[in-house]
Design a protein around this motif. Structure first.
Motif, PDB file in Angstrom:
ATOM      1  N   SER A   3       0.830  -1.202   0.000  1.00  0.00           N
ATOM      2  CA  SER A   3       0.000   0.000   0.000  1.00  0.00           C
ATOM      3  C   SER A   3       0.869   1.258   0.000  1.00  0.00           C
ATOM      4  CB  SER A   3      -0.933   0.014   1.209  1.00  0.00           C
ATOM      5  OG  SER A   3      -0.195   0.164   2.388  1.00  0.00           O
ATOM      6  N   GLU A   4       0.288   2.328  -0.466  1.00  0.00           N
ATOM      7  CA  GLU A   4       0.995   3.609  -0.567  1.00  0.00           C
ATOM      8  C   GLU A   4       1.429   4.113   0.806  1.00  0.00           C
ATOM      9  OE1 GLU A   4       2.922   6.631  -2.348  1.00  0.00           O
ATOM     10  OE2 GLU A   4       1.975   4.955  -3.377  1.00  0.00           O
ATOM     11  N   ILE A   5       0.615   3.916   1.818  1.00  0.00           N
ATOM     12  CA  ILE A   5       0.975   4.402   3.161  1.00  0.00           C
ATOM     13  C   ILE A   5       2.190   3.662   3.708  1.00  0.00           C
ATOM     14  CG2 ILE A   5      -0.620   2.891   4.433  1.00  0.00           C
ATOM     15  CD1 ILE A   5       0.124   6.546   5.304  1.00  0.00           C
ATOM     16  N   ILE A   6       2.328   2.383   3.420  1.00  0.00           N
ATOM     17  CA  ILE A   6       3.495   1.616   3.863  1.00  0.00           C
ATOM     18  C   ILE A   6       4.751   2.127   3.153  1.00  0.00           C
ATOM     19  CG2 ILE A   6       4.575  -0.670   3.908  1.00  0.00           C
ATOM     20  CD1 ILE A   6       2.324  -0.438   5.933  1.00  0.00           C
ATOM     21  N   ILE A   7       4.628   2.406   1.867  1.00  0.00           N
ATOM     22  CA  ILE A   7       5.762   2.944   1.111  1.00  0.00           C
ATOM     23  C   ILE A   7       6.164   4.308   1.659  1.00  0.00           C
ATOM     24  CG2 ILE A   7       6.495   3.799  -1.147  1.00  0.00           C
ATOM     25  CD1 ILE A   7       4.738   1.527  -2.351  1.00  0.00           C
ATOM     26  N   GLN A   8       5.189   5.162   1.954  1.00  0.00           N
ATOM     27  CA  GLN A   8       5.479   6.482   2.513  1.00  0.00           C
ATOM     28  C   GLN A   8       6.137   6.364   3.886  1.00  0.00           C
ATOM     29  OE1 GLN A   8       1.722   8.523   2.418  1.00  0.00           O
ATOM     30  NE2 GLN A   8       1.827   8.885   0.214  1.00  0.00           N
ATOM     31  N   CYS A   9       5.657   5.458   4.705  1.00  0.00           N
ATOM     32  CA  CYS A   9       6.259   5.239   6.028  1.00  0.00           C
ATOM     33  C   CYS A   9       7.704   4.761   5.876  1.00  0.00           C
ATOM     34  CB  CYS A   9       5.464   4.215   6.824  1.00  0.00           C
ATOM     35  SG  CYS A   9       3.905   4.815   7.458  1.00  0.00           S
ATOM     36  N   SER A  10       7.933   3.853   4.937  1.00  0.00           N
ATOM     37  CA  SER A  10       9.290   3.348   4.698  1.00  0.00           C
ATOM     38  C   SER A  10      10.221   4.468   4.278  1.00  0.00           C
ATOM     39  CB  SER A  10       9.269   2.276   3.601  1.00  0.00           C
ATOM     40  OG  SER A  10       8.538   1.168   4.019  1.00  0.00           O
ATOM     41  N   GLU A  11       9.757   5.327   3.402  1.00  0.00           N
ATOM     42  CA  GLU A  11      10.570   6.458   2.953  1.00  0.00           C
ATOM     43  C   GLU A  11      10.886   7.411   4.101  1.00  0.00           C
ATOM     44  OE1 GLU A  11       8.154   7.910  -0.240  1.00  0.00           O
ATOM     45  OE2 GLU A  11       8.967   6.437  -1.665  1.00  0.00           O
ATOM     46  N   ALA A  12       9.907   7.674   4.948  1.00  0.00           N
ATOM     47  CA  ALA A  12      10.116   8.569   6.091  1.00  0.00           C
ATOM     48  C   ALA A  12      11.100   7.961   7.091  1.00  0.00           C
ATOM     49  CB  ALA A  12       8.781   8.869   6.778  1.00  0.00           C
ATOM     50  N   GLY A  28      -0.599 -11.674  12.661  1.00  0.00           N
ATOM     51  CA  GLY A  28      -0.078 -12.812  11.917  1.00  0.00           C
ATOM     52  C   GLY A  28       1.068 -12.491  10.981  1.00  0.00           C
ATOM     53  N   GLY A  29       1.818 -11.458  11.275  1.00  0.00           N
ATOM     54  CA  GLY A  29       2.957 -11.100  10.438  1.00  0.00           C
ATOM     55  C   GLY A  29       2.623 -10.147   9.301  1.00  0.00           C
ATOM     56  N   GLU A  30       1.413  -9.620   9.311  1.00  0.00           N
ATOM     57  CA  GLU A  30       0.980  -8.752   8.210  1.00  0.00           C
ATOM     58  C   GLU A  30       1.845  -7.498   8.077  1.00  0.00           C
ATOM     59  OE1 GLU A  30      -2.965  -6.439   6.561  1.00  0.00           O
ATOM     60  OE2 GLU A  30      -3.181  -7.876   8.178  1.00  0.00           O
ATOM     61  N   LEU A  31       2.147  -6.844   9.192  1.00  0.00           N
ATOM     62  CA  LEU A  31       2.955  -5.615   9.117  1.00  0.00           C
ATOM     63  C   LEU A  31       4.361  -5.887   8.594  1.00  0.00           C
ATOM     64  CD1 LEU A  31       2.008  -3.606  12.312  1.00  0.00           C
ATOM     65  CD2 LEU A  31       1.699  -2.921   9.944  1.00  0.00           C
ATOM     66  N   SER A  32       5.009  -6.879   9.150  1.00  0.00           N
ATOM     67  CA  SER A  32       6.363  -7.173   8.685  1.00  0.00           C
ATOM     68  C   SER A  32       6.361  -7.644   7.241  1.00  0.00           C
ATOM     69  CB  SER A  32       7.051  -8.194   9.593  1.00  0.00           C
ATOM     70  OG  SER A  32       6.259  -9.343   9.747  1.00  0.00           O
ATOM     71  N   ALA A  33       5.334  -8.365   6.829  1.00  0.00           N
ATOM     72  CA  ALA A  33       5.222  -8.797   5.428  1.00  0.00           C
ATOM     73  C   ALA A  33       5.069  -7.594   4.509  1.00  0.00           C
ATOM     74  CB  ALA A  33       4.040  -9.752   5.258  1.00  0.00           C
ATOM     75  N   GLU A  34       4.244  -6.644   4.882  1.00  0.00           N
ATOM     76  CA  GLU A  34       4.042  -5.447   4.055  1.00  0.00           C
ATOM     77  C   GLU A  34       5.329  -4.636   3.928  1.00  0.00           C
ATOM     78  OE1 GLU A  34       1.403  -4.084   2.256  1.00  0.00           O
ATOM     79  OE2 GLU A  34       0.486  -6.044   2.528  1.00  0.00           O
ATOM     80  N   PHE A  35       6.013  -4.406   5.050  1.00  0.00           N
ATOM     81  CA  PHE A  35       7.249  -3.630   5.000  1.00  0.00           C
ATOM     82  C   PHE A  35       8.351  -4.377   4.256  1.00  0.00           C
ATOM     83  CE2 PHE A  35       5.241  -0.906   8.103  1.00  0.00           C
ATOM     84  CZ  PHE A  35       5.786   0.336   7.824  1.00  0.00           C
ATOM     85  N   SER A  36       8.312  -5.703   4.268  1.00  0.00           N
ATOM     86  CA  SER A  36       9.351  -6.470   3.573  1.00  0.00           C
ATOM     87  C   SER A  36       9.201  -6.411   2.061  1.00  0.00           C
ATOM     88  CB  SER A  36       9.334  -7.928   4.037  1.00  0.00           C
ATOM     89  OG  SER A  36       8.198  -8.604   3.530  1.00  0.00           O
ATOM     90  N   LEU A  37       8.083  -5.932   1.562  1.00  0.00           N
ATOM     91  CA  LEU A  37       7.860  -5.832   0.127  1.00  0.00           C
ATOM     92  C   LEU A  37       8.241  -4.466  -0.440  1.00  0.00           C
ATOM     93  CD1 LEU A  37       4.426  -7.679  -0.057  1.00  0.00           C
ATOM     94  CD2 LEU A  37       6.668  -8.565  -0.703  1.00  0.00           C
TER      95      LEU A  37
END
Length: 68
Positions: A3-12, A28-37
């Motif tokens: 998602s765009e918000i995860i990408i923005q958080c990663s950039e910040a 169930g690992g959803e957050l870490s899975a999203e950030f790992s992508l």
């Protein structure tokens, strides 16, 4: 797709030279899975600990994200 918000958080997080790690259970690992992508994976994500492995092993979300 991440998602765009995860990408923005990663950039910040990367812009501040910070790191993140996760301790997850109910998600169930959803957050870490999203950030790992994200493209910044190696710069920001340090790791994750997941509890409730019985649930995780049955999680369709978790296995759908694995690149096996």
């Amino acid at each position: 797709m991440t998602s765009e918000i995860i990408i923005q958080c990663s950039e910040a997080i990367a812009a501040k030279s910070w790191n993140i790690a996760f301790a997850e259970s109910a998600s169930g690992g959803e957050l870490s899975a999203e950030f790992s992508l994200t493209p910044l994976l190696g710069k920001i994500l340090r790791g994750a600990v997941l509890s409730g492995m019985k649930f995780l092993l049955k999680s369709r979300y978790f296995w759908s994200r694995m690149n096996l």
